[in-house]
Design an enzyme around this catalytic site. Structure first.
Site, PDB file in Angstrom:
ATOM      1  N   TYR A 127       2.751  73.478  51.257  1.00 41.82           N
ATOM      2  CA  TYR A 127       3.640  72.990  50.205  1.00 41.82           C
ATOM      3  C   TYR A 127       3.114  71.679  49.625  1.00 41.82           C
ATOM      4  O   TYR A 127       2.561  70.847  50.355  1.00 41.82           O
ATOM      5  CB  TYR A 127       5.055  72.760  50.755  1.00 41.82           C
ATOM      6  N   GLU A 182       3.456  81.279  51.430  1.00 42.31           N
ATOM      7  CA  GLU A 182       4.411  80.291  50.901  1.00 42.31           C
ATOM      8  C   GLU A 182       3.612  79.124  50.342  1.00 42.31           C
ATOM      9  O   GLU A 182       2.800  78.528  51.058  1.00 42.31           O
ATOM     10  CB  GLU A 182       5.372  79.794  51.990  1.00 42.31           C
ATOM     11  N   GLN A 221      10.093  79.663  45.352  1.00 40.74           N
ATOM     12  CA  GLN A 221      10.506  81.037  45.503  1.00 40.74           C
ATOM     13  C   GLN A 221      10.831  81.600  44.119  1.00 40.74           C
ATOM     14  O   GLN A 221      10.862  80.857  43.144  1.00 40.74           O
ATOM     15  CB  GLN A 221      11.705  81.136  46.423  1.00 40.74           C
ATOM     16  N   ASN A 233       7.845  84.706  61.048  1.00 43.08           N
ATOM     17  CA  ASN A 233       7.582  83.690  60.020  1.00 43.08           C
ATOM     18  C   ASN A 233       7.612  82.318  60.688  1.00 43.08           C
ATOM     19  O   ASN A 233       8.535  82.014  61.464  1.00 43.08           O
ATOM     20  CB  ASN A 233       8.665  83.741  58.938  1.00 43.08           C
ATOM     21  N   GLU A 234       6.622  81.521  60.395  1.00 41.78           N
ATOM     22  CA  GLU A 234       6.555  80.164  60.964  1.00 41.78           C
ATOM     23  C   GLU A 234       6.965  80.190  62.442  1.00 41.78           C
ATOM     24  O   GLU A 234       7.889  79.485  62.884  1.00 41.78           O
ATOM     25  CB  GLU A 234       7.414  79.176  60.147  1.00 41.78           C
ATOM     26  N   GLU A 288      14.055  84.669  49.364  1.00 45.93           N
ATOM     27  CA  GLU A 288      14.715  84.478  50.659  1.00 45.93           C
ATOM     28  C   GLU A 288      16.229  84.432  50.481  1.00 45.93           C
ATOM     29  O   GLU A 288      16.739  84.025  49.429  1.00 45.93           O
ATOM     30  CB  GLU A 288      14.220  83.153  51.280  1.00 45.93           C
TER      31      GLU A 288
HETATM   32  O1  AHR Z   1      10.722  78.323  51.475  1.00 39.40           O
HETATM   33  C1  AHR Z   1      11.631  77.604  52.253  1.00 39.40           C
HETATM   34  C2  AHR Z   1      11.259  77.584  53.717  1.00 39.40           C
HETATM   35  O2  AHR Z   1      10.056  76.912  53.895  1.00 39.40           O
HETATM   36  C3  AHR Z   1      11.001  78.918  54.368  1.00 39.40           C
HETATM   37  O3  AHR Z   1      12.173  79.540  54.770  1.00 39.40           O
HETATM   38  C4  AHR Z   1      10.171  78.560  55.556  1.00 39.40           C
HETATM   39  O4  AHR Z   1       9.316  79.590  55.953  1.00 39.40           O
HETATM   40  C5  AHR Z   1       9.433  77.310  55.107  1.00 39.40           C
HETATM   41  O5  AHR Z   1       9.535  76.293  56.017  1.00 39.40           O
END
Ligand code: AHR
Length: 505
Positions: A251, A307, A356, A184-185, A37
């Site tokens: 996450y 992600e 990432q 995205n999101e 990103e």
């Molecule tokens: O990876 C960091 C961020 O986490 C990304 O930009 C977003 O999609 C997520 O909230």
């Protein structure tokens, strides 16, 4: 404060059983996908320094990083975000660099983005790395026309306006672009939409993103966060016929408010809590997949975990909003345990992209502006697990000690996965997450034809060890000699806090 307690006495042995002939589900290499990103120094400084940099580069890409990434055999790279994608206007990133307008990267620290890394720089990078590009399109602040034209620019080989603009900018032949994320999101930074609204919008975008010539788009709808099962329900109900994939983000993070904890300074309870939270992805995947099964029993639509990874506090002294974090053996275990889970669900789960690739969150690589580069423990897990890419998964039955960890999760001391590659070589990866006890593991794989075993190990003296610019090789892969194969039975002594991959041939 979370408490970790051993629920069984100090038993230090485990058994694993499986049958090589049960191998029938390919582990798609895309499970080992990456995400890059425009955030902090992921792109600028990490992948790209520009042709005029004093840091050795190949047409602007850092040469050391390129070489390290080639060794990882990256199958797919997602770009340009993340949250950044929904503010990105691709036309600002093409043409002569001196004419490209600047913008404010509002999501990530307000850094000024000069658009010197754009479509050409990204797609050429994918060609160098021989990986599939995954373009994440702007739905939040863009238009249908803008995304449709981007697709035309990248993939049309005809006498079309956008193809001709691409030619004018120096690229004659269209690129091949398979994966197209539509937003995205979209429930958050990508437009704060309700699932019903996004489902309709997704359908509209999907219609106008065309297949040019022999390029075939694989369209991915912006999926749920973690435990938001309603998002998956609505998207599958209202838009599944227009998508090939639906994404999901998960996450390993303590929560979104306040401190997420230090990447390098943590205690035993923090460590075990992290692995418990990481393993919870299995339950989350199962619940999303059950919803998808209800709407799509043929499993036509894939689930893409585009992600995932650990999210700690930013390293002290680094720029706020750049999400720069160190990476210890704890992160290595999050990677290995995650892969062990992902391998079991590839009938539906066909891609995963760690967040990432460089200098952001659970990255493979850390760089600095002095031209130094560090490979993280997570990088080494990806390396240890390359053998499983496109191999056939062998289901395993694992019996071992378990712990109850914080938030009442169960954590087995051994995690494992096995596969058979196209040459018939069987590979087994074993993680002993126990901080103090070695584990004697007896492995019986029926119909194993192998006569020899070799191995590699990733371990370190302390669970919070990491590689730094001063000491880049603290955590590294070494040869492993602790496995013996006798009449089809494998006896393996896996040291505490170690990750091992064995090759049986
Ligand atoms: O990876 C960091 C961020 O986490 C990304 O930009 C977003 O999609 C997520 O909230």
């Amino acid at each position: 404060m979370v408490l970790a307690s051993l629920s069984l006495s100090a038993q230090k042995s485990a058994t694993i059983k499986g049958n090589v002939n049960d191998a029938n589900q390919i582990i798609p290499k895309e499970i080992y996908g990456q995400f890059a990103e425009h955030l902090g120094t992921c792109i600028y400084g990490g992948l790209w320094v520009g042709e005029n940099s004093g840091i050795p580069n190949t047409n602007g890409y850092r040469t050391d990083v390129l070489n390290a990434l080639k060794d990882l055999k990256i199958p797919v790279l997602r770009w340009p975000g993340g949250c950044f994608a929904d503010e990105y206007h691709w036309m600002d990133g093409i043409g002569p660099k001196e004419n490209r307008p600047k913008m404010v990267n509002n999501n990530w620290g307000g850094t000024i983005e000069d658009n010197s890394f754009g479509t050409h720089e990204f797609l050429n990078l994918c060609e160098i790395l021989e990986c599939e590009p995954y373009i994440s399109g702007n739905v939040g602040s863009g238009t249908v026309e803008e995304l449709a034209k981007w697709v035309e620019y990248m993939t049309s080989d005809g006498d079309s306006p956008m193809a001709n603009l691409r030619r004018k900018n120096g690229r004659d032949k269209a690129w091949k672009v398979k994966y197209l994320g539509v937003g995205n999101e979209s429930w958050g930074c990508g437009g704060d939409m309700r699932p019903e609204y996004y489902a309709d919008l997704y359908r509209r975008y999907a219609i106008y993103c065309r297949n040019y010539d022999d390029n075939r788009l694989y369209k991915i709808a912006s999926g749920a966060s973690d435990y938001d099962y309603n998002w998956t329900e609505i998207l599958m109900d209202r838009a599944q016929n227009h998508m090939q994939g639906l994404s999901l983000h998960y996450y390993t993070v303590k929560g979104w408010d306040g401190s997420k904890g230090s990447a390098t300074q943590f205690n035993t309870d923090d460590y075990y809590w992290t692995l418990g939270k990481c393993r919870e992805v299995e339950d989350v995947l199962k619940k999303h997949m059950a919803i998808m099964d209800k709407h799509d029993p043929q499993k036509r639509v894939n689930l893409l975990l585009d992600e995932w990874g650990t999210w700690w506090d930013e390293e002290p002294g680094t720029i706020s909003g750049h999400l720069y974090q160190q990476n210890t053996m704890r992160d290595a275990f999050v990677a290995s345990l995650s892969f062990d889970i992902f391998h079991k669900y590839t009938e539906r789960l066909t891609m995963a992209n760690i967040a990432q690739i460089a200098n952001v969150l659970q990255s493979m690589i850390l760089t600095n502006d002095k031209g130094q580069m560090v490979l993280t423990p997570t990088y080494h897990v990806f390396k240890l697990y390359i053998v499983h890419q496109d191999a056939t998964h062998i289901p395993l039955d694992i019996q071992c000690d378990e712990m109850t960890v914080g938030d009442n999760r169960t954590l087995p001391m051994i995690s494992a996965t096995a596969s058979k590659d196209k040459n018939g070589v069987v590979h087994i990866s074993l993680s002993n997450v126990d901080l103090t006890n070695d584990q004697d593991i007896t492995i019986n794989l029926s119909d194993l034809k192998a006569k020899n075993v070799t191995g590699e190990i990733l371990t370190s003296g302390n669970i919070d060890d990491y590689n730094s610019f001063e000491n880049p090789n603290v955590v590294n892969i070494k040869e492993f000699k602790g496995a013996k194969l006798n009449k089809g039975t494998l006896q393996v002594k896996v040291p505490a806090k170690s990750i091992v991959t064995l090759s049986l041939h």
